[in-house]
Design a protein around this motif. Structure first.
Motif, PDB file in Angstrom:
ATOM      1  N   LEU A 235      48.061  49.110  44.384  1.00 46.42           N
ATOM      2  CA  LEU A 235      46.621  49.026  44.135  1.00 46.42           C
ATOM      3  C   LEU A 235      45.911  50.365  44.315  1.00 46.42           C
ATOM      4  O   LEU A 235      44.681  50.419  44.294  1.00 46.42           O
ATOM      5  CB  LEU A 235      45.964  47.957  45.033  1.00 46.42           C
ATOM      6  CG  LEU A 235      46.558  46.551  44.942  1.00 46.42           C
ATOM      7  CD1 LEU A 235      45.695  45.574  45.750  1.00 46.42           C
ATOM      8  CD2 LEU A 235      46.682  46.081  43.501  1.00 46.42           C
ATOM      9  N   LYS A 243      41.193  44.772  44.885  1.00 47.28           N
ATOM     10  CA  LYS A 243      41.553  44.778  46.302  1.00 47.28           C
ATOM     11  C   LYS A 243      40.891  43.618  47.040  1.00 47.28           C
ATOM     12  O   LYS A 243      41.476  43.028  47.954  1.00 47.28           O
ATOM     13  CB  LYS A 243      41.152  46.119  46.918  1.00 47.28           C
ATOM     14  CG  LYS A 243      41.843  47.304  46.251  1.00 47.28           C
ATOM     15  CD  LYS A 243      41.279  48.641  46.685  1.00 47.28           C
ATOM     16  CE  LYS A 243      41.925  49.777  45.904  1.00 47.28           C
ATOM     17  NZ  LYS A 243      41.353  51.100  46.235  1.00 47.28           N
ATOM     18  N   HIS A 246      42.913  40.529  46.251  1.00 50.69           N
ATOM     19  CA  HIS A 246      44.176  40.617  46.985  1.00 50.69           C
ATOM     20  C   HIS A 246      44.004  40.114  48.423  1.00 50.69           C
ATOM     21  O   HIS A 246      44.852  39.350  48.928  1.00 50.69           O
ATOM     22  CB  HIS A 246      44.643  42.073  46.982  1.00 50.69           C
ATOM     23  CG  HIS A 246      45.892  42.340  47.750  1.00 50.69           C
ATOM     24  ND1 HIS A 246      47.128  41.916  47.323  1.00 50.69           N
ATOM     25  CD2 HIS A 246      46.089  43.006  48.922  1.00 50.69           C
ATOM     26  CE1 HIS A 246      48.038  42.311  48.207  1.00 50.69           C
ATOM     27  NE2 HIS A 246      47.438  42.973  49.172  1.00 50.69           N
ATOM     28  N   MET A 251      47.045  37.522  49.784  1.00 49.36           N
ATOM     29  CA  MET A 251      48.280  38.031  49.196  1.00 49.36           C
ATOM     30  C   MET A 251      48.847  39.198  49.997  1.00 49.36           C
ATOM     31  O   MET A 251      50.021  39.549  49.834  1.00 49.36           O
ATOM     32  CB  MET A 251      48.032  38.441  47.744  1.00 49.36           C
ATOM     33  CG  MET A 251      47.838  37.262  46.810  1.00 49.36           C
ATOM     34  SD  MET A 251      49.320  36.244  46.639  1.00 49.36           S
ATOM     35  CE  MET A 251      50.347  37.301  45.621  1.00 49.36           C
ATOM     36  N   ASP A 252      48.023  39.785  50.863  1.00 48.95           N
ATOM     37  CA  ASP A 252      48.545  40.810  51.760  1.00 48.95           C
ATOM     38  C   ASP A 252      49.440  40.205  52.833  1.00 48.95           C
ATOM     39  O   ASP A 252      50.165  40.928  53.522  1.00 48.95           O
ATOM     40  CB  ASP A 252      47.395  41.587  52.402  1.00 48.95           C
ATOM     41  CG  ASP A 252      46.454  40.700  53.204  1.00 48.95           C
ATOM     42  OD1 ASP A 252      46.222  39.533  52.790  1.00 48.95           O
ATOM     43  OD2 ASP A 252      45.943  41.157  54.242  1.00 48.95           O
ATOM     44  N   HIS A 308      50.316  42.621  40.478  1.00 53.49           N
ATOM     45  CA  HIS A 308      49.163  43.345  41.015  1.00 53.49           C
ATOM     46  C   HIS A 308      48.687  42.753  42.354  1.00 53.49           C
ATOM     47  O   HIS A 308      47.523  42.912  42.727  1.00 53.49           O
ATOM     48  CB  HIS A 308      48.012  43.366  40.001  1.00 53.49           C
ATOM     49  CG  HIS A 308      48.434  43.834  38.655  1.00 53.49           C
ATOM     50  ND1 HIS A 308      48.738  45.145  38.387  1.00 53.49           N
ATOM     51  CD2 HIS A 308      48.654  43.145  37.500  1.00 53.49           C
ATOM     52  CE1 HIS A 308      49.118  45.258  37.122  1.00 53.49           C
ATOM     53  NE2 HIS A 308      49.077  44.064  36.578  1.00 53.49           N
ATOM     54  N   GLY A 309      49.592  42.098  43.051  1.00 54.87           N
ATOM     55  CA  GLY A 309      49.240  41.532  44.344  1.00 54.87           C
ATOM     56  C   GLY A 309      48.201  40.434  44.246  1.00 54.87           C
ATOM     57  O   GLY A 309      47.401  40.249  45.175  1.00 54.87           O
ATOM     58  N   ILE A 310      48.212  39.673  43.130  1.00 54.72           N
ATOM     59  CA  ILE A 310      47.179  38.668  42.866  1.00 54.72           C
ATOM     60  C   ILE A 310      47.858  37.353  42.499  1.00 54.72           C
ATOM     61  O   ILE A 310      48.932  37.333  41.905  1.00 54.72           O
ATOM     62  CB  ILE A 310      46.267  39.115  41.703  1.00 54.72           C
ATOM     63  CG1 ILE A 310      45.645  40.492  42.003  1.00 54.72           C
ATOM     64  CG2 ILE A 310      45.168  38.098  41.434  1.00 54.72           C
ATOM     65  CD1 ILE A 310      44.734  40.526  43.198  1.00 54.72           C
TER      66      ILE A 310
END
Length: 508
Positions: A235, A243, A246, A251-252, A308-310
């Protein structure tokens, strides 16, 4: 009857890359692969808004969301608009919706001013036959069935409220929504349709949208270790809204093993749909309908599924949200089995109307692909596609976050894409086969070299070396914006024109 039947099959929240037709090695979909053998796969098809209601509304009017004044999910079609099923119905088609709606209103709302037109774009005026379905397992005609109720209750209780809630639904297949929709479609073909009329049927599956759950054998069909995974996106250099999403979907806190499990369930839901379509296609052949029916399979938008961490859908434009499957079978089609020609979902309306030899209404902004389907050498493919999203206002910043899920199964705050705040901050994106430019009203932007960076990991928006590309795409987007400003209402207030003078003086 010389007009073709039309079957528009739509899933909800399915990215093109979930299918073997688009290179997925983990999931076989035999029914769709057989459909593709009878027609053509559009490799580069895109929704016009990465959320359900705006995307579906654009598709059924052939008009962009900015034209429709639809700028958020759950805003439905203005009753004064002209829609695809209305036009087909006016030209002799029997129209039906079987499944999820999320486009047509049941009654005129207060959100749109003005009176109700003579032929309003309302659900039960546009469709002769209505059998609706909800996310989970509630389908008209089966809502009082204890087994379907139990399947639905389990899905809602275990897999609805948390970002990555997923699981194996203990219900038998015969009590689950996808199966029940298949049975409803079979009953329509056998007993409901008017054999004296061509039919237009929107078969609209609520899956593989959340809740991520499916019964056996589909829940265990795909091993998580066999699921293809997107590359990790750090990201870095991405807009702040990415962000925020996320973090707000925890998702983190999600590791690769968990994302693989969710993706495997998602794939199982898709295979359940494919097996249901196999039964429908077989019945159509038995009834002699296959050779006079145009069939489209697509989805309203994608699901990032960890890219994309989503998870799910959001207010930006990565291909994981916007690149949708599009398979089209047309009677007598003899062209290529695959094409890289760009296509937008608003192209469905003019394409189907031209195939049915029905005039396209004024104000329709889509492009007909019938010349391509007929091998017409004059066909000019789209140079680019355009996508829109978001509402007016300043998007949420990371510093604004005061409450958020502590882990991917935290049910206290629900999923971020359901919040109105998640869609604040307007944006537009223009995509060619080589580049994608995303421009946001708060000044942020993204630029991706899709040939060198197909996963959209490296934002080149502020790269001086790509300034010329950015300027060229910005100019194209500006010209598109002017060209696509609403053409309605047509101006009939001035009678004097060069043509009227030519007619008056009989000048050729």
């Amino acid at each position: 009857m010389n007009k073709p039947n039309i079957l528009l099959i739509q899933t909800d929240q399915q990215t093109a890359e979930t299918l073997s037709l688009y290179g997925n090695t983990a999931l076989a979909t035999p029914a769709l692969e057989a459909l593709a053998e009878r027609g053509v796969v559009f490799e580069q098809a895109f929704c016009n808004y990465p959320a359900c209601a705006p995307s579906r509304s654009s598709m059924f009017t052939g008009r962009y969301c900015s034209t429709l004044n639809l700028h958020a999910n759950h805003m439905l079609i203005n009753p004064a608009e002209v829609t695809l099923p209305q036009v087909l119905k006016n030209h002799g088609y029997q129209t039906a919706i079987i499944g999820k709606n999320h486009a047509f209103m049941d009654k005129q709302p207060s959100i749109y001013p003005g009176g109700v037109p003579d032929n309003p774009a309302l659900l039960r005026e546009a469709f002769d036959y209505v059998r609706l379905a909800d996310h989970g397992h509630m389908v008209d005609g089966f809502r009082d069935d204890p087994g379907a109720q139990a399947a639905h209750a389990w899905a809602v209780e275990h897999c609805w409220s948390s970002p990555l809630g997923h699981g194996t639904n203990p219900a038998p297949i015969e009590k689950c929504g996808t199966y029940l929709l298949g049975e409803t479609m079979l009953d329509y073909l056998d007993h409901v349709r008017n054999v004296e009329k061509p039919f237009f049927t929107w078969l609209s599956f609520p899956d593989p949208h959340t809740p991520y759950q499916v019964p056996e054998p589909y829940a265990s069909l795909i091993r998580p270790e066999d699921v293809p995974m997107p590359p990790v996106d750090t990201l870095e250099g991405k807009p702040e809204r990415v962000k925020v999403a996320h973090l707000m979907d925890a998702m983190d806190k999600a590791d690769e093993a968990l994302i693989r499990q969710v993706r495997a369930i998602h794939y199982g839901m898709i295979r359940f749909i494919d097996d249901t379509l196999a039964k429908i296609f077989a019945r159509m052949e038995e009834l002699g309908l296959w050779d006079n029916t145009v069939i489209i399979f697509t989805s309203d938008h994608g699901d990032s599924m960890g890219a994309h961490g989503i998870i799910q859908k959001h207010n930006f434009f990565y291909d994981s949200f916007t690149h949708v499957p599009f398979v089209m079978s047309v009677p007598g089609y003899e062209g290529s089995k695959r094409t890289s020609n760009l296509l937008e979902l608003i192209d469905i309306m003019p394409t189907l109307l031209e195939l049915a030899e029905i005039p396209v209404p004024p104000g329709c902004q889509g492009k007909s692909h019938v010349p391509f389907l007929r091998g017409d050498a004059s066909y000019i493919p789209r140079e680019y596609v355009v996508m829109e999203s978001g509402e007016h206002g300043d998007p949420v910043k990371v510093s604004d976050i005061t409450l958020r899920p502590e882990h991917p199964f935290d049910e206290r705050y629900f999923v971020w894409c359901a919040y109105s705040d998640a869609w604040i901050g307007k944006g537009k994106a223009i995509r060619t086969n080589d580049w994608k430019l995303c421009v946001y009203a708060n000044g942020e932007g993204e630029l991706y070299d899709l040939k060198a960076d197909p996963h959209e990991l490296h934002n080149r928006f502020d790269d001086p070396a790509q300034a010329a590309v950015r300027i060229e795409l910005e100019r194209k987007l500006l010209l598109w914006s002017m060209e696509k400003e609403d053409r309605l209402p047509l101006n009939n207030t001035v009678n004097l024109s060069m043509q009227s003078m030519r007619e008056k003086y009989d000048v050729n």
